[in-house]
Design a protein around this motif. Structure first.
Motif, short mmCIF file in Angstrom:
data_model
loop_
_atom_site.label_atom_id
_atom_site.label_comp_id
_atom_site.label_asym_id
_atom_site.label_seq_id
_atom_site.Cartn_x
_atom_site.Cartn_y
_atom_site.Cartn_z
N LEU A 365 8.80 -17.71 80.46
CA LEU A 365 9.46 -18.57 79.62
C LEU A 365 9.11 -19.91 79.11
CD1 LEU A 365 12.17 -18.55 77.95
CD2 LEU A 365 13.28 -19.50 80.13
N VAL A 366 8.47 -20.49 80.35
CA VAL A 366 7.94 -22.00 80.17
C VAL A 366 6.48 -21.98 79.39
CG1 VAL A 366 7.00 -23.86 81.79
CG2 VAL A 366 9.14 -22.72 82.24
N ARG A 367 5.64 -20.83 79.64
CA ARG A 367 4.63 -20.74 79.09
C ARG A 367 4.59 -20.49 77.73
NH1 ARG A 367 2.70 -17.98 83.46
NH2 ARG A 367 2.53 -16.08 82.47
N GLY A 368 5.65 -19.47 77.25
CA GLY A 368 5.90 -19.14 76.06
C GLY A 368 6.28 -20.13 74.97
N LYS A 369 7.30 -20.94 75.59
CA LYS A 369 7.78 -22.07 75.07
C LYS A 369 6.64 -23.12 74.51
CE LYS A 369 12.77 -22.23 76.53
NZ LYS A 369 13.50 -22.97 77.16
N GLY A 370 5.93 -23.41 75.81
CA GLY A 370 4.96 -24.38 75.71
C GLY A 370 3.76 -24.15 74.43
N GLN A 371 3.49 -22.90 74.74
CA GLN A 371 2.39 -22.33 73.44
C GLN A 371 3.14 -22.39 71.83
OE1 GLN A 371 0.71 -18.49 74.61
NE2 GLN A 371 -0.37 -18.42 72.70
N LEU A 372 4.30 -22.03 71.96
CA LEU A 372 4.74 -22.22 70.59
C LEU A 372 4.99 -23.30 70.15
CD1 LEU A 372 7.86 -19.65 70.41
CD2 LEU A 372 5.61 -19.51 69.39
N ARG A 373 5.44 -24.39 71.05
CA ARG A 373 5.55 -25.92 70.83
C ARG A 373 4.19 -26.59 70.51
NH1 ARG A 373 9.40 -29.40 72.95
NH2 ARG A 373 7.90 -30.66 74.04
N GLY A 374 3.07 -26.36 71.22
CA GLY A 374 1.79 -26.67 71.11
C GLY A 374 1.26 -26.35 69.71
N GLY A 375 1.41 -24.83 69.36
CA GLY A 375 0.87 -24.29 68.26
C GLY A 375 1.40 -25.02 67.11
N LEU A 376 2.75 -25.08 67.28
CA LEU A 376 3.66 -25.81 65.93
C LEU A 376 3.04 -27.12 65.74
CD1 LEU A 376 5.79 -25.88 63.99
CD2 LEU A 376 7.42 -26.92 66.02
N VAL A 377 2.96 -28.01 66.61
CA VAL A 377 2.64 -29.39 66.64
C VAL A 377 1.18 -29.51 65.97
CG1 VAL A 377 2.26 -31.81 67.57
CG2 VAL A 377 4.25 -30.33 67.75
N LEU A 378 0.15 -28.78 66.81
CA LEU A 378 -1.37 -28.99 66.58
C LEU A 378 -1.56 -28.23 65.17
CD1 LEU A 378 -2.86 -27.92 69.98
CD2 LEU A 378 -2.69 -30.15 68.94
N GLY A 379 -0.69 -27.39 64.63
CA GLY A 379 -1.15 -26.74 63.45
C GLY A 379 -0.64 -27.55 62.27
N LEU A 380 -0.08 -28.72 62.51
CA LEU A 380 0.60 -29.53 61.51
C LEU A 380 -0.24 -30.99 61.62
CD1 LEU A 380 4.24 -29.09 61.71
CD2 LEU A 380 2.85 -28.01 60.15
N GLU A 381 -1.59 -30.90 62.01
CA GLU A 381 -2.44 -31.94 61.92
C GLU A 381 -3.12 -32.30 60.64
OE1 GLU A 381 -3.04 -34.16 64.79
OE2 GLU A 381 -1.07 -33.24 65.26
N ASP A 382 -3.11 -31.61 59.69
CA ASP A 382 -3.85 -31.58 58.35
C ASP A 382 -3.18 -31.59 57.31
OD1 ASP A 382 -4.18 -28.86 57.61
OD2 ASP A 382 -5.17 -28.84 59.60
N SER A 383 -3.50 -31.96 56.14
CA SER A 383 -2.62 -31.83 55.19
C SER A 383 -2.47 -30.61 54.48
CB SER A 383 -3.33 -32.66 53.86
OG SER A 383 -4.50 -32.20 53.68
N ALA A 384 -3.41 -29.65 54.66
CA ALA A 384 -3.25 -28.09 54.40
C ALA A 384 -1.97 -27.43 55.11
CB ALA A 384 -4.43 -27.37 54.51
N SER A 385 -2.00 -27.65 56.44
CA SER A 385 -0.81 -26.93 56.97
C SER A 385 0.49 -27.49 56.60
CB SER A 385 -1.03 -27.30 58.68
OG SER A 385 -1.24 -28.47 58.79
N ARG A 386 0.43 -28.83 56.23
CA ARG A 386 1.94 -29.51 56.10
C ARG A 386 2.22 -29.29 54.74
NH1 ARG A 386 3.98 -34.12 59.03
NH2 ARG A 386 2.74 -33.97 61.16
N MET A 387 1.17 -28.82 53.68
CA MET A 387 1.53 -28.37 52.29
C MET A 387 2.09 -27.05 52.50
SD MET A 387 0.33 -25.84 50.23
CE MET A 387 -1.25 -25.29 50.55
N ILE A 388 1.60 -26.09 53.44
CA ILE A 388 2.16 -24.78 53.66
C ILE A 388 3.52 -24.71 54.11
CG2 ILE A 388 1.87 -22.69 54.86
CD1 ILE A 388 -1.11 -22.81 54.58
#
Length: 438
Positions: A365-388
């Motif tokens: 559960l802890v790893r699953g949450k951490g992976q989702l949280r990290g993927g969410l934030v790291l995936g919004l580091e550039d303008s393309a992901s924010r646009m999507i």
């Protein structure tokens, strides 16, 4: 959470500040009288900007006679307008080092470009010209038909593409909109003519059906001015209309269990085993996301460790979820040698039954949450992901969830919620697709 209200002109949806009070992100939304929606996110410190033009039409909106038309049209809009040839379109963005492309999904189509912030007006003008003023000549249709037939043949040579297509056909039916392939078939693409494609274009590419999302170093008012100019060609923005709201679930589209296989001269057997899950608006999607990540979302996941690391049965193994307005599936995909197929299926079924009976562990559960949280934030580091993120929030979800709110919903998932979702989903009848040598 900000609901995308259907009335009004311009409003600020969210503002984020750093510890010193400086604005780091501001999201604003304007609705033009024609129904065209413009959503922007100003990103402090960015030197690029990405624009996406989203249209709420995809392969599931096609009749049998129009199978593949959305994707065909996506290609054709790059072929030229009344002002620009196909070469002019390519040169305009290549000359400034821009990246541009498009994609068609089952429920929407998107045209996008990423450029330096100073070249954003050019990108807006090019995309606005493409989507509103395409000429779609007979010659272009015939030339692009061959390209798409080659693309279909290419996908037909990819085992992963083939097995997922087969899985969807079994899940929703080969003749149903969700079950059909996005690109169409050789037969359906060959049968499409310019007149049918043109009518499809005129019917669906209307302001009230579209969203322009832009993220990066920008000024919202300037973006709106550029969009009015670029999309106003030929009085395309004339008239008044209310934006068409997101596609709602309504009556649930049921998933059909069953097994399907096809023989192909591949070296491996590719398998997808799955079950019916939830639509995209179901609140249980957060618990399912944590479950999916713990089950097969990374190298520490249960399936990766059991099938690849401990047993050495396969090189590639992962789990996935697919959510639509009125349906959804969860599944496991594996590629293995033919001799290992039976053991792979036995192992996958055993792990799914264990999760259905007992849920996941505290550590998972802890790893699953951490992976989702990290993927969410790291995936919004550039303008393309924010646009999507902006485009999907407006067109598909009708709400913009703040990053902190999404993180809070992920954090709030409990072991009991994951166990309940696993027990419900993994106790359902299987959908099994197998592709490989006889």
């Amino acid at each position: 959470m900000t609901t995308m209200q259907r009335s009004g002109t311009t409003r600020t949806l969210s503002t984020l500040r750093d510890s010193g009070g400086a604005v780091t992100s501001r999201v604003r939304r304007t609705v033009l009288p024609s129904g065209l929606r413009i959503v922007t996110e100003q990103m402090a410190g960015a030197r690029s900007a990405t624009i996406g033009v989203w249209v709420d039409v995809g392969s599931r909106d096609e009749t049998t006679r129009l199978h593949g038309c959305s994707h065909f049209l996506e290609h054709l809009l790059f072929k030229g307008t009344r002002e620009r040839s196909a070469l002019d379109i390519s040169v305009a963005l290549d000359a400034v080092g821009g990246e541009f492309n498009a994609f068609t999904a089952k429920e929407y189509t998107c045209f996008h470009a990423r450029v330096l912030d100073e070249d954003l007006p050019l990108a807006i003008d090019v995309l606005g010209d493409m989507v509103t003023s395409s000429v779609i000549t007979d010659e272009d249709v015939e030339a692009e038909r061959e390209v798409i037939l080659d693309e279909i043949a290419m996908h037909d040579d990819d085992p992963d593409d083939v097995v997922h297509t087969l899985f969807a056909e079994q899940a929703w039916g080969a003749t149903s909109p969700l079950g059909r392939s996005i690109a169409g078939t050789a037969e359906s693409i060959t049968a499409l003519d310019r007149a049918r494609i043109w009518r499809f274009y005129q019917r669906h590419y209307r302001p009230e059906h579209m969203v322009v999302s832009v993220a990066g170093n920008l000024d919202h008012a300037a973006v709106v001015r550029h969009v009015r100019r670029a999309f106003g060609r030929g009085d395309w923005l004339s008239g008044d209309a209310e934006p068409v709201g997101p596609r709602r679930g309504g009556r649930r589209v049921r998933v059909r269990p069953g097994e399907v296989e096809t023989t192909r001269p591949f070296e491996q057997v590719n398998v997808v085993l799955g079950m019916e899950a939830f639509g995209r608006e179901d609140d249980r999607r957060f618990a399912l996301g944590v479950l999916n990540t713990a089950l097969g979302g990374g190298t520490s996941s249960r399936l990766f460790q059991e099938i690849r690391e401990r047993r050495g049965l396969a090189y590639s193994v992962y789990s996935f979820t697919s959510h639509y307005a009125d349906s959804g599936v969860v599944g496991v995909a594996v590629g293995c040698l033919p001799a290992k197929l039976d053991e792979v299926l036995t192992t996958v079924r055993l792990e799914l039954s264990r999760v259905a009976a007992h849920g996941i562990t505290d550590d998972e559960l802890v790893r699953g949450k951490g992976q989702l949280r990290g993927g969410l934030v790291l995936g919004l580091e550039d303008s393309a992901s924010r646009m999507i993120r902006l485009g999907k929030a407006e067109l598909v979800h009708d709400e913009l969830l703040e990053i902190d709110e999404v993180m809070a919903r992920i954090d709030a998932v409990t072991l009991d919620e994951v166990r309940d979702v696993a027990a419900e989903v993994f106790s359902r009848k299987e959908i099994l697709a197998v592709v490989g040598p006889h």
